[in-house]
Design a protein around this motif. Structure first.
Motif: not given
Length: 70
Positions: A20, A22-24, A33, A37
């Motif tokens: 969740l 680690d958006s990329d 990131e 979060a």
């Protein structure tokens, strides 16, 4: 806080939280990131949207009973 320490002991939960954050999706979590979060978590905990989190708001969030504020 009950529940937060258990994330580190559960490999499945840890992987979910990491994914969740680690958006990329490239593996490592960048500082941006990580900040994003935690910004989302803060906003979710701040039930009355006053820019502060009370102990009651945090407990409600951890129990899954957060109510929407004004």
């Amino acid at each position: 806080m009950p529940g937060t320490a258990s994330i580190g002991r559960s490999p499945i939960m840890f992987r979910k939280v990491f994914a969740l954050m680690d958006s990329d999706g490239h593996g490592p979590i960048s500082f941006q990131e990580f900040q994003a979060a935690h910004d989302r978590i803060f906003k979710a905990m701040d039930a009355n949207k006053d820019g502060q989190i009370t102990e009651d708001e945090m407990q409600a969030f951890m129990r899954g009973t957060t109510r929407s504020g004004p």
